[in-house]
Design an enzyme around this catalytic site. Structure first.
Site, PDB file in Angstrom:
ATOM      1  N   GLY A  76       5.463 -44.530  17.336  1.00 26.39           N
ATOM      2  CA  GLY A  76       5.801 -44.971  15.979  1.00 26.39           C
ATOM      3  C   GLY A  76       7.038 -44.286  15.433  1.00 26.39           C
ATOM      4  N   ASP A 140      -5.715 -30.355  25.706  1.00 29.68           N
ATOM      5  CA  ASP A 140      -4.993 -29.634  26.768  1.00 29.68           C
ATOM      6  C   ASP A 140      -5.010 -28.115  26.557  1.00 29.68           C
ATOM      7  OD1 ASP A 140      -4.397 -32.210  27.535  1.00 29.68           O
ATOM      8  OD2 ASP A 140      -2.373 -32.175  26.691  1.00 29.68           O
ATOM      9  N   MET A 182      -7.218 -34.463  33.025  1.00 36.73           N
ATOM     10  CA  MET A 182      -6.034 -34.442  32.151  1.00 36.73           C
ATOM     11  C   MET A 182      -5.504 -33.016  31.954  1.00 36.73           C
ATOM     12  SD  MET A 182      -6.798 -37.235  29.200  1.00 36.73           S
ATOM     13  CE  MET A 182      -6.458 -38.971  29.461  1.00 36.73           C
ATOM     14  N   ARG A 285     -11.653 -37.538  26.476  1.00 32.94           N
ATOM     15  CA  ARG A 285     -11.225 -37.499  25.076  1.00 32.94           C
ATOM     16  C   ARG A 285     -12.232 -38.148  24.134  1.00 32.94           C
ATOM     17  NH1 ARG A 285      -5.291 -38.764  25.142  1.00 32.94           N
ATOM     18  NH2 ARG A 285      -5.766 -40.234  23.492  1.00 32.94           N
TER      19      ARG A 285
HETATM   20  O1  F6P Z   1      -2.352 -34.529  25.412  1.00 32.05           O
HETATM   21  C1  F6P Z   1      -3.633 -35.046  25.536  1.00 32.05           C
HETATM   22  C2  F6P Z   1      -3.695 -36.040  26.665  1.00 32.05           C
HETATM   23  O2  F6P Z   1      -5.029 -36.492  26.775  1.00 32.05           O
HETATM   24  C3  F6P Z   1      -3.183 -35.524  28.000  1.00 32.05           C
HETATM   25  O3  F6P Z   1      -4.078 -34.663  28.645  1.00 32.05           O
HETATM   26  C4  F6P Z   1      -2.894 -36.822  28.708  1.00 32.05           C
HETATM   27  O4  F6P Z   1      -1.892 -36.672  29.677  1.00 32.05           O
HETATM   28  C5  F6P Z   1      -2.398 -37.697  27.592  1.00 32.05           C
HETATM   29  O5  F6P Z   1      -2.898 -37.170  26.387  1.00 32.05           O
HETATM   30  C6  F6P Z   1      -2.800 -39.139  27.720  1.00 32.05           C
HETATM   31  O6  F6P Z   1      -2.191 -39.835  26.694  1.00 32.05           O
HETATM   32  P1  F6P Z   1      -2.513 -41.345  26.332  1.00 32.05           P
HETATM   33  O7  F6P Z   1      -3.779 -41.345  25.533  1.00 32.05           O
HETATM   34  O8  F6P Z   1      -1.335 -41.766  25.550  1.00 32.05           O
HETATM   35  O9  F6P Z   1      -2.689 -42.086  27.629  1.00 32.05           O
END
Ligand code: F6P
Length: 358
Positions: A76, A140, A182, A285
């Site tokens: 954005g 992270d 990740m 996540r």
């Molecule tokens: O920074 C957090 C994170 O989950 C990283 O570990 C990973 O590389 C990235 O974001 C993934 O991002 P997106 O959700 O944009 O695919």
């Protein structure tokens, strides 16, 4: 009329964000502030201003919920960072628009909940005269100015659970199971999750690996009677003589992904072993935050409101020596906190016979 605080969540989401929002809403009521939650990250600051009121009622029951009830984005008009160390300048007219919207709605301070990139944007808003408070967030766990961020513990719990599940099927089939996790440039998730889940090999970006060393470790397990193995590969890990595996860059962010399959292919090609790869992805996540992340999130939210009351603008909440404190936002950006290859955690892993492929 009560003084108003704005709050937004920016960048990738993580478990614990809603605990922060609830902490902010409840502490704000006690300290006599009204809270406006701007929607979808910084984008909510653009005209005409897109927000919802965060109070006792609207934040009731959200603690166990993953994600963020006010939405987020890592792209954005305000995307503040490209990779580690590169600063992107937010257009002055975009900052001027945001400032006008905040003034129009009588918002005296803005709490920005985000990672490295969002703190870079926060710094630019602060420099432009908007009163900003930062709250660090990332699974992270790679922000220099805080010993821990909420979201990390939940991500590690997901890795541990995945390894427990892979363990049983690995033993049944006598396979090598690869789990890609990740973490971007940092190996914290792989290291902590790998230790907790009983991995035999952990590959992290901070320790370049050699395929021969990985094979050596698998063979050593065999001579000791173990014919299955668990290998955790951080998405940013890379061979000593190679490069990190990236997916096509989308928008401003570098995106890692794919090294797990490469490692699985190499192990299969160099041994007779049956090998499978699982990419854990966004399961790390999503979902409910762990107890630790709920508590840390609540403490961070409450601290941010106190910092507004004390007018500690330009500062970010920080967790140091079991205490929630604050540091200048400027100290938190442009330097990632990486796994020290000679640190105690790596040594502990080595002492329980985990190989780093080096
Ligand atoms: O920074 C957090 C994170 O989950 C990283 O570990 C990973 O590389 C990235 O974001 C993934 O991002 P997106 O959700 O944009 O695919």
């Amino acid at each position: 009329m009560k003084p108003r605080i704005g709050v937004l969540t920016s960048g990738g989401d993580c478990p614990g964000l809603n605990a922060v929002l609830r902490g902010i809403a409840l502490a704000a009521e006690r300290l006599n502030f009204e809270v406006l939650g701007f929607l979808d990250g910084f984008e909510g600051l653009l005209p005409p201003g897109n927000f919802t009121i965060l109070d006792r009622r609207s934040t009731s029951g959200i603690m166990p919920r993953g994600g963020t009830i006010i939405g987020t984005t890592n792209r954005g008009h305000f995307a503040g960072k490209v990779g580690a160390g590169n600063r992107t300048v937010v257009a002055p007219e975009v900052i001027a628009d945001a400032r006008r919207i905040l003034d129009e709605h009588r918002v005296e301070a803005l709490i920005i909940i985000g990672g490295d990139g969002s703190m870079t944007t926060a710094l630019q808003l602060q420099e432009a005269g908007i009163n900003c408070i930062g709250v660090p967030k990332t699974i992270d766990n790679d922000l220099e100015a805080t010993a821990m961020t909420f979201g990390f513990d939940s991500a590690v719990a997901a890795v541990t659970d995945a390894l427990d599940r892979l363990h049983t099927t690995a033993t049944s089939h006598k396979r090598v199971m690869i789990l890609e996790v990740m973490g971007r440039h940092a190996g914290w998730i792989a290291l902590h999750g790998g230790i907790a889940g009983g991995a035999h090999v952990i590959l992290i970006p901070e320790i370049p690996f050699h395929y021969e060393k990985i094979i050596e470790a698998l063979r050593m397990r065999e001579t000791r009677g173990s014919i299955y193995s668990l290998v955790v590969v951080a998405e940013g890990a890379c061979p000593a003589d190679g490069q990190a595996v990236m997916r096509q860059a989308e928008g401003a962010e570098d995106r890692f992904g794919g090294i797990g399959w490469v490692v699985a292919g190499e192990i299969a090609a160099r041994t007779e072993k049956e090998t499978r790869c699982t990419v854990l992805g966004h399961l790390q996540r999503g979902g409910a935050p762990t107890t630790l992340d709920r508590i840390l999130g609540t403490r961070f939210g409450v601290k941010a409101v106190r910092m507004v009351a004390e007018r500690q603008f330009g500062s970010m909440v920080s967790y140091q020596n079991y205490q929630v404190r604050h540091v200048p936002i400027a100290d938190a950006v442009n330097r990632l906190r990486l796994v020290p290859p000679d640190g105690e955690m790596v040594q502990t892993a080595r002492d329980v016979e985990i190989s780093f492929g080096d």
